[in-house]
Design a protein around this motif. Structure first.
Motif, PDB file in Angstrom:
ATOM      1  N   LEU A  31     -12.409 -16.484 -46.142  1.00  0.00           N
ATOM      2  CA  LEU A  31     -13.053 -16.681 -47.436  1.00  0.00           C
ATOM      3  C   LEU A  31     -14.492 -16.202 -47.339  1.00  0.00           C
ATOM      4  CD1 LEU A  31     -11.844 -20.327 -48.228  1.00  0.00           C
ATOM      5  CD2 LEU A  31     -11.003 -18.225 -49.287  1.00  0.00           C
ATOM      6  N   ASN A  32     -14.808 -15.086 -48.007  1.00  0.00           N
ATOM      7  CA  ASN A  32     -16.203 -14.652 -48.042  1.00  0.00           C
ATOM      8  C   ASN A  32     -16.821 -15.004 -49.396  1.00  0.00           C
ATOM      9  OD1 ASN A  32     -15.925 -12.442 -49.941  1.00  0.00           O
ATOM     10  ND2 ASN A  32     -15.050 -11.195 -48.310  1.00  0.00           N
ATOM     11  N   ARG A  37     -21.223  -8.991 -51.381  1.00  0.00           N
ATOM     12  CA  ARG A  37     -22.035  -9.338 -50.208  1.00  0.00           C
ATOM     13  C   ARG A  37     -21.620  -8.438 -49.051  1.00  0.00           C
ATOM     14  NH1 ARG A  37     -26.298 -12.873 -51.503  1.00  0.00           N
ATOM     15  NH2 ARG A  37     -25.591 -14.249 -53.159  1.00  0.00           N
ATOM     16  N   TYR A  38     -22.315  -7.306 -48.915  1.00  0.00           N
ATOM     17  CA  TYR A  38     -21.869  -6.228 -48.035  1.00  0.00           C
ATOM     18  C   TYR A  38     -21.628  -6.686 -46.606  1.00  0.00           C
ATOM     19  CZ  TYR A  38     -22.115  -2.111 -45.055  1.00  0.00           C
ATOM     20  OH  TYR A  38     -21.859  -1.170 -44.092  1.00  0.00           O
ATOM     21  N   ARG A  39     -22.571  -7.420 -46.039  1.00  0.00           N
ATOM     22  CA  ARG A  39     -22.430  -7.769 -44.624  1.00  0.00           C
ATOM     23  C   ARG A  39     -21.226  -8.671 -44.387  1.00  0.00           C
ATOM     24  NH1 ARG A  39     -25.848 -12.529 -42.000  1.00  0.00           N
ATOM     25  NH2 ARG A  39     -24.143 -12.116 -40.579  1.00  0.00           N
ATOM     26  N   PHE A  40     -20.957  -9.612 -45.307  1.00  0.00           N
ATOM     27  CA  PHE A  40     -19.810 -10.504 -45.123  1.00  0.00           C
ATOM     28  C   PHE A  40     -18.501  -9.734 -45.241  1.00  0.00           C
ATOM     29  CE2 PHE A  40     -23.088 -13.606 -46.441  1.00  0.00           C
ATOM     30  CZ  PHE A  40     -22.988 -14.473 -45.373  1.00  0.00           C
ATOM     31  N   VAL A  41     -18.474  -8.744 -46.117  1.00  0.00           N
ATOM     32  CA  VAL A  41     -17.278  -7.914 -46.266  1.00  0.00           C
ATOM     33  C   VAL A  41     -17.079  -7.052 -45.023  1.00  0.00           C
ATOM     34  CG1 VAL A  41     -16.213  -6.046 -47.582  1.00  0.00           C
ATOM     35  CG2 VAL A  41     -17.384  -7.911 -48.780  1.00  0.00           C
ATOM     36  N   SER A  42     -18.147  -6.389 -44.588  1.00  0.00           N
ATOM     37  CA  SER A  42     -18.063  -5.495 -43.438  1.00  0.00           C
ATOM     38  C   SER A  42     -17.675  -6.249 -42.172  1.00  0.00           C
ATOM     39  CB  SER A  42     -19.406  -4.788 -43.239  1.00  0.00           C
ATOM     40  OG  SER A  42     -19.366  -3.952 -42.105  1.00  0.00           O
ATOM     41  N   GLU A  43     -18.356  -7.360 -41.902  1.00  0.00           N
ATOM     42  CA  GLU A  43     -18.057  -8.137 -40.704  1.00  0.00           C
ATOM     43  C   GLU A  43     -16.637  -8.706 -40.774  1.00  0.00           C
ATOM     44  OE1 GLU A  43     -21.301 -10.927 -40.554  1.00  0.00           O
ATOM     45  OE2 GLU A  43     -22.753  -9.281 -40.538  1.00  0.00           O
ATOM     46  N   GLY A  44     -16.227  -9.131 -41.975  1.00  0.00           N
ATOM     47  CA  GLY A  44     -14.874  -9.646 -42.145  1.00  0.00           C
ATOM     48  C   GLY A  44     -13.821  -8.590 -41.893  1.00  0.00           C
ATOM     49  N   ASN A  45     -14.110  -7.354 -42.284  1.00  0.00           N
ATOM     50  CA  ASN A  45     -13.150  -6.273 -42.034  1.00  0.00           C
ATOM     51  C   ASN A  45     -12.999  -5.998 -40.545  1.00  0.00           C
ATOM     52  OD1 ASN A  45     -12.596  -5.922 -44.750  1.00  0.00           O
ATOM     53  ND2 ASN A  45     -14.097  -4.288 -45.027  1.00  0.00           N
ATOM     54  N   TYR A  46     -14.103  -6.033 -39.817  1.00  0.00           N
ATOM     55  CA  TYR A  46     -14.018  -5.854 -38.355  1.00  0.00           C
ATOM     56  C   TYR A  46     -13.243  -7.014 -37.719  1.00  0.00           C
ATOM     57  CZ  TYR A  46     -17.269  -1.896 -38.171  1.00  0.00           C
ATOM     58  OH  TYR A  46     -17.860  -0.658 -38.311  1.00  0.00           O
ATOM     59  N   GLU A  57      -1.787 -12.028 -38.594  1.00  0.00           N
ATOM     60  CA  GLU A  57      -1.910 -11.610 -39.986  1.00  0.00           C
ATOM     61  C   GLU A  57      -3.213 -12.155 -40.546  1.00  0.00           C
ATOM     62  OE1 GLU A  57       0.322 -12.213 -44.336  1.00  0.00           O
ATOM     63  OE2 GLU A  57       1.271 -12.958 -42.499  1.00  0.00           O
ATOM     64  N   VAL A  58      -3.865 -11.380 -41.416  1.00  0.00           N
ATOM     65  CA  VAL A  58      -5.134 -11.806 -42.006  1.00  0.00           C
ATOM     66  C   VAL A  58      -5.079 -11.636 -43.520  1.00  0.00           C
ATOM     67  CG1 VAL A  58      -7.637 -11.502 -42.041  1.00  0.00           C
ATOM     68  CG2 VAL A  58      -6.367 -11.079 -39.928  1.00  0.00           C
ATOM     69  N   HIS A 267     -22.537  -5.629 -37.327  1.00  0.00           N
ATOM     70  CA  HIS A 267     -21.325  -6.060 -38.017  1.00  0.00           C
ATOM     71  C   HIS A 267     -20.094  -6.033 -37.118  1.00  0.00           C
ATOM     72  CE1 HIS A 267     -23.337  -4.744 -42.063  1.00  0.00           C
ATOM     73  NE2 HIS A 267     -23.943  -5.744 -41.473  1.00  0.00           N
ATOM     74  N   GLN A 268     -19.938  -4.970 -36.364  1.00  0.00           N
ATOM     75  CA  GLN A 268     -18.753  -4.869 -35.511  1.00  0.00           C
ATOM     76  C   GLN A 268     -18.775  -5.918 -34.412  1.00  0.00           C
ATOM     77  OE1 GLN A 268     -18.081  -1.011 -33.761  1.00  0.00           O
ATOM     78  NE2 GLN A 268     -15.965  -1.484 -33.265  1.00  0.00           N
ATOM     79  N   ILE A 269     -19.924  -6.102 -33.779  1.00  0.00           N
ATOM     80  CA  ILE A 269     -20.032  -7.094 -32.704  1.00  0.00           C
ATOM     81  C   ILE A 269     -19.734  -8.488 -33.245  1.00  0.00           C
ATOM     82  CG2 ILE A 269     -21.676  -8.231 -31.156  1.00  0.00           C
ATOM     83  CD1 ILE A 269     -23.016  -5.478 -30.807  1.00  0.00           C
ATOM     84  N   LEU A 270     -20.301  -8.823 -34.387  1.00  0.00           N
ATOM     85  CA  LEU A 270     -20.075 -10.138 -34.992  1.00  0.00           C
ATOM     86  C   LEU A 270     -18.610 -10.334 -35.376  1.00  0.00           C
ATOM     87  CD1 LEU A 270     -23.280 -10.301 -37.163  1.00  0.00           C
ATOM     88  CD2 LEU A 270     -22.595 -12.088 -35.580  1.00  0.00           C
ATOM     89  N   GLY A 271     -18.031  -9.306 -36.015  1.00  0.00           N
ATOM     90  CA  GLY A 271     -16.642  -9.416 -36.444  1.00  0.00           C
ATOM     91  C   GLY A 271     -15.689  -9.563 -35.278  1.00  0.00           C
ATOM     92  N   VAL A 272     -15.862  -8.734 -34.263  1.00  0.00           N
ATOM     93  CA  VAL A 272     -14.973  -8.769 -33.095  1.00  0.00           C
ATOM     94  C   VAL A 272     -15.130 -10.082 -32.336  1.00  0.00           C
ATOM     95  CG1 VAL A 272     -14.532  -7.722 -30.838  1.00  0.00           C
ATOM     96  CG2 VAL A 272     -14.801  -6.267 -32.854  1.00  0.00           C
ATOM     97  N   LYS A 273     -16.366 -10.525 -32.152  1.00  0.00           N
ATOM     98  CA  LYS A 273     -16.601 -11.787 -31.444  1.00  0.00           C
ATOM     99  C   LYS A 273     -15.963 -12.953 -32.182  1.00  0.00           C
ATOM    100  CE  LYS A 273     -18.430 -14.646 -28.462  1.00  0.00           C
ATOM    101  NZ  LYS A 273     -17.900 -14.733 -27.080  1.00  0.00           N
TER     102      LYS A 273
END
Length: 333
Positions: A31-32, A37-46, A57-58, A267-273
């Motif tokens: 839930l973003n 909100r670009y960063r929440f979308v980008s990080e969520g996609n990663y 599944e996501v 964004h990628q580091i946050l999303g993957v972590k």
């Protein structure tokens, strides 16, 4: 042992091997706050990409910056049978009933970036507000060790907004006490909002004039709102204006020599972590095994993972944002 017994024992061992080696698959809801909100979308996609690589599944829902919509989306995900909820809340207070319901159903709950108050849950993944405040203040004091300062803090009902302001206050206090820094004006900004920041900047100018040396704005929209008003008076030259989130417009402004700095959350580091933490929780890892840090949210001490961020100025745009693939030069110039 008979041949029949050996046969069935072999089948049992084989089935046990496949059972143990098979990757467990779960469904994760994210839930973003809003699709805007670009960063929440980008990080969520990663995060989603990594979780899917892990076999999960996501399902992603965007709350349109409306707490009631996000609450409804959360209950919808629970009824769909998700095993975990990652929530970047629109409102950290009103989302608490959803969290309690999720916990009662055995669903793992991770608060992402924004703390959820007055409910017990599994994990809080966020930046480091103390360090972010340091980046803001060190930058301001290095370039303008004396002068007139304005502080635009985030939403007072967002734990990040309150914590950042507290740390900024602590860092500026001795410089204010010495008389080097004249704190003209400070306020919290509901919704971390650009339009509100522009309105407040106009109020500052109406009351104190345009002799402003530093605007510590705690996100990019507020920094851009302040800049917008200062430019109307041609009073932005040499003013140190900060921001956070490395939004494209802000990075363009920094490159053009208007805003001075922003804080980038990779964004990628946050999303993957975050994906790795969610996967660990779903597979039985205890929160206390993932981090020794906790944050009290009014109901419980929540296990907390702090992920550091990076200061971006004109000098390191290439290194931090271009080489990482976050932007291309054609996005900035």
């Amino acid at each position: 042992m008979s041949q029949a017994m050996k046969f069935f024992l072999g089948i049992f061992v084989l089935l046990s091997f496949f059972s143990c080696s098979k990757q467990e698959s779960y469904t994760v809801g994210y839930l973003n706050p809003s699709a805007d909100r670009y960063r929440f979308v980008s990080e969520g996609n990663y995060m989603a990409e990594k979780l899917r690589e892990m076999g999960h599944e996501v399902i992603i829902k965007s709350g349109e910056d409306d707490g009631a919509i996000q609450l409804s989306q959360g209950y919808e995900l629970l009824d769909m049978g998700v095993d975990a909820l990652v929530i970047a809340p629109v409102n950290g207070n009103t989302i608490a009933p959803l969290v309690r319901e999720a916990q009662s159903r055995g669903v793992k709950v991770i608060a992402y970036n924004r703390l959820i108050n007055n409910a017990d849950f599994d994990l809080y993944v966020t930046g480091d507000n103390r360090d972010n405040a340091r980046l803001f203040c060190e930058t301001a004091l290095e370039h303008k060790p004396s002068g007139n300062y304005v502080v635009f803090a985030g939403d007072r009902f967002d734990r990040n907004g309150m914590e950042l302001k507290q740390h900024i206050d602590s860092l500026l206090k001795p410089h204010i006490a010495s008389g080097n820094v004249n704190l003209l004006y400070e306020t919290h900004m509901e919704g971390w909002n650009r339009e509100r920041a522009a309105f407040e900047m106009q109020q500052v100018i109406d009351a104190y004039g345009t002799d402003i040396d530093v605007v510590i704005a705690c996100n990019d929209p507020m920094g851009m709102g302040a800049l917008e008003v200062l430019k109307q008076y041609d009073a932005h030259h040499g003013v140190i204006i900060t921001g956070q989130d490395a939004l494209q417009e802000a990075v363009q402004s920094i490159y053009q020599g208007e805003m001075f700095m922003t804080i980038y959350h990779p964004h990628q580091i946050l999303g993957v972590k975050t994906a790795e933490l969610v996967d660990a929780l779903l597979k039985g890892e205890r929160p206390s095994g993932l981090t020794a840090v906790t944050t009290f949210n009014g109901a419980a001490n929540i296990a907390t993972v702090n992920i550091p961020s990076v200061k971006v100025t004109k000098e390191n745009i290439e290194e931090v944002l271009i080489q990482s693939g976050e932007y291309a030069w054609t996005d900035i110039r």
